[in-house]
Scaffold this motif. Structure first.
Motif, PDB file in Angstrom:
ATOM      1  N   PHE A  59       0.827  -1.194   0.000  1.00  0.00           N
ATOM      2  CA  PHE A  59       0.000   0.000   0.000  1.00  0.00           C
ATOM      3  C   PHE A  59       0.870   1.256   0.000  1.00  0.00           C
ATOM      4  CE2 PHE A  59      -2.666  -3.399   1.490  1.00  0.00           C
ATOM      5  CZ  PHE A  59      -3.894  -3.136   0.894  1.00  0.00           C
ATOM      6  N   GLN A  60       0.248   2.376  -0.305  1.00  0.00           N
ATOM      7  CA  GLN A  60       0.997   3.623  -0.486  1.00  0.00           C
ATOM      8  C   GLN A  60       1.725   4.066   0.769  1.00  0.00           C
ATOM      9  OE1 GLN A  60      -2.047   6.270  -2.191  1.00  0.00           O
ATOM     10  NE2 GLN A  60      -0.979   6.139  -4.161  1.00  0.00           N
ATOM     11  N   ASP A  61       1.213   3.672   1.939  1.00  0.00           N
ATOM     12  CA  ASP A  61       1.893   4.042   3.188  1.00  0.00           C
ATOM     13  C   ASP A  61       3.010   3.063   3.553  1.00  0.00           C
ATOM     14  OD1 ASP A  61       0.447   1.830   3.902  1.00  0.00           O
ATOM     15  OD2 ASP A  61      -0.708   2.797   5.500  1.00  0.00           O
ATOM     16  N   GLY A  62       3.312   2.110   2.637  1.00  0.00           N
ATOM     17  CA  GLY A  62       4.378   1.142   2.866  1.00  0.00           C
ATOM     18  C   GLY A  62       3.939  -0.141   3.535  1.00  0.00           C
ATOM     19  N   PHE A  63       2.670  -0.220   3.885  1.00  0.00           N
ATOM     20  CA  PHE A  63       2.144  -1.408   4.560  1.00  0.00           C
ATOM     21  C   PHE A  63       2.143  -2.601   3.607  1.00  0.00           C
ATOM     22  CE2 PHE A  63      -1.822  -3.864   5.714  1.00  0.00           C
ATOM     23  CZ  PHE A  63      -1.278  -4.470   6.833  1.00  0.00           C
ATOM     24  N   MET A  64       2.790  -3.711   4.031  1.00  0.00           N
ATOM     25  CA  MET A  64       2.851  -4.946   3.245  1.00  0.00           C
ATOM     26  C   MET A  64       1.804  -5.927   3.761  1.00  0.00           C
ATOM     27  SD  MET A  64       5.206  -4.746   0.879  1.00  0.00           S
ATOM     28  CE  MET A  64       5.439  -6.484   0.512  1.00  0.00           C
ATOM     29  N   ALA A  65       1.119  -6.594   2.848  1.00  0.00           N
ATOM     30  CA  ALA A  65       0.075  -7.528   3.246  1.00  0.00           C
ATOM     31  C   ALA A  65      -0.158  -8.540   2.143  1.00  0.00           C
ATOM     32  CB  ALA A  65      -1.218  -6.770   3.560  1.00  0.00           C
ATOM     33  N   MET A  66      -1.054  -9.459   2.413  1.00  0.00           N
ATOM     34  CA  MET A  66      -1.550 -10.390   1.414  1.00  0.00           C
ATOM     35  C   MET A  66      -3.049 -10.142   1.263  1.00  0.00           C
ATOM     36  SD  MET A  66       0.413 -13.957   2.427  1.00  0.00           S
ATOM     37  CE  MET A  66      -0.651 -14.220   3.842  1.00  0.00           C
ATOM     38  N   VAL A  67      -3.550 -10.278   0.057  1.00  0.00           N
ATOM     39  CA  VAL A  67      -4.965 -10.003  -0.219  1.00  0.00           C
ATOM     40  C   VAL A  67      -5.602 -11.229  -0.844  1.00  0.00           C
ATOM     41  CG1 VAL A  67      -6.559  -8.674  -1.658  1.00  0.00           C
ATOM     42  CG2 VAL A  67      -4.697  -7.512  -0.444  1.00  0.00           C
ATOM     43  N   LYS A  68      -6.764 -11.592  -0.312  1.00  0.00           N
ATOM     44  CA  LYS A  68      -7.514 -12.724  -0.840  1.00  0.00           C
ATOM     45  C   LYS A  68      -8.960 -12.305  -1.074  1.00  0.00           C
ATOM     46  CE  LYS A  68      -9.065 -15.980   1.806  1.00  0.00           C
ATOM     47  NZ  LYS A  68      -9.210 -17.150   2.687  1.00  0.00           N
TER      48      LYS A  68
END
Length: 297
Positions: A59-68
């Motif tokens: 995400f633009q704020d640098g937050f890393m995640a996984m999306v399902k």
């Protein structure tokens, strides 16, 4: 006085409140457009769980995640929010954490980023560094600990979970994190099932399935072989009365001679019991205690 108590309860227990917009106060809500941008238009496929693909998101704020994406959930919006709330409250080191969600024409779950992908990749992909014996034992114990938490420390207990090497993810230290939990994540036809419980605390068939799947996963860890067709060949082998005589031939060649004989026999004995059990959830706790006692740290 009543108004004061209501405000106090809301401030102390914010997870009990859901805004009219569907925003759960303890989870971040993401606009669909932000999810699409973070996944580069869903082009960053990361892993494939039993319930479908998972995408890497930044995400633009640098937050890393996984999306399902959540598919085939016909129970409606309110049921979706209740399920998100239930999953969002789970907190265990061997579960993939829910970090947020998105609703609209499409529904998405935003999950904790787990660096090393799925266990299946590390067992079957020749380009991946083979997992050593100690790591495999740690993964087995971690999955059992996750099940103990779901069965005995959650209210209500959660029995909708799909256990296989696709759904076990590995963090940066190769610790196991179980994914696809609850009605929003369960594989196959588990999604449409209800929470109707039997007198022993869960549906008999659900419990048998989960413990059986755990046994097959243990066999995968030992042999390095994928459990296609529900691991029929592996289960047939371990249920044979003479399986201990041939266990060295079944060990994953990537392990060489680095495994401990006693630990190998322990793991296979547990796998054998799992594929024969009557499905009582208390067996999960017995498995965990047995592994913790018999397997060296």
């Amino acid at each position: 006085m009543r108004g004061f108590l209501v405000k106090l309860r809301v401030s102390l227990f914010p997870w009990r409140r859901r805004a009219r917009s569907g925003q759960l106060s303890f989870l971040r809500r993401f606009p669909n457009k932000d999810i699409k941008r973070a996944t580069a238009g869903f082009s960053r496929s990361f892993v494939s769980l039993s319930s479908g693909p998972v995408y890497k998101a930044k995400f633009q704020d640098g937050f890393m995640a996984m999306v399902k994406e959540v598919k085939a959930f016909p129970q409606g919006k309110d049921a979706f929010y209740r399920e998100v709330q239930l999953i969002g409250q789970l907190n265990h080191c061997h579960l993939v954490g829910l970090r947020g969600f998105s609703t609209g024409c499409e529904r998405f779950l935003v999950l904790e980023y787990v660096e090393n992908g799925s266990l299946k990749e590390h067992l079957t992909d020749p380009l991946k560094t083979p997992l050593n014996w100690k790591t495999r034992l740690r993964i087995a114990t971690g999955v059992a600990a996750a099940l103990e938490y779901l069965y005995f420390f959650c209210n209500p207990p959660i029995y909708h979970v799909c256990i296989n090497s696709r759904n076990v993810l590995l963090d940066e230290n190769f610790n196991a994190k179980l994914s696809d939990i609850g009605l929003l994540g369960s594989c196959g036809n588990h999604i449409a099932k209800s929470y109707t419980l039997c007198s022993r605390g869960c549906m008999d068939q659900e419990c048998r399935n989960i413990i059986f799947q755990l046994g097959v996963l243990l066999l995968e860890l030992v042999t390095g072989q994928p459990s296609e067709d529900d691991g029929t060949d592996l289960v047939k082998w371990v249920q044979d009365s003479n399986f201990l005589r041939s266990m060295h031939k079944m060990v994953d060649p990537d392990l060489g001679n680095t495994y401990d004989f006693i630990e190998l026999r322990t793991l296979l004995t547990v796998a054998r019991l799992c594929t024969k059990t009557d499905g009582n959830p208390k067996f999960v706790r017995q498995i965990l205690l047995y592994l913790q006692r018999k397997v060296k740290p």
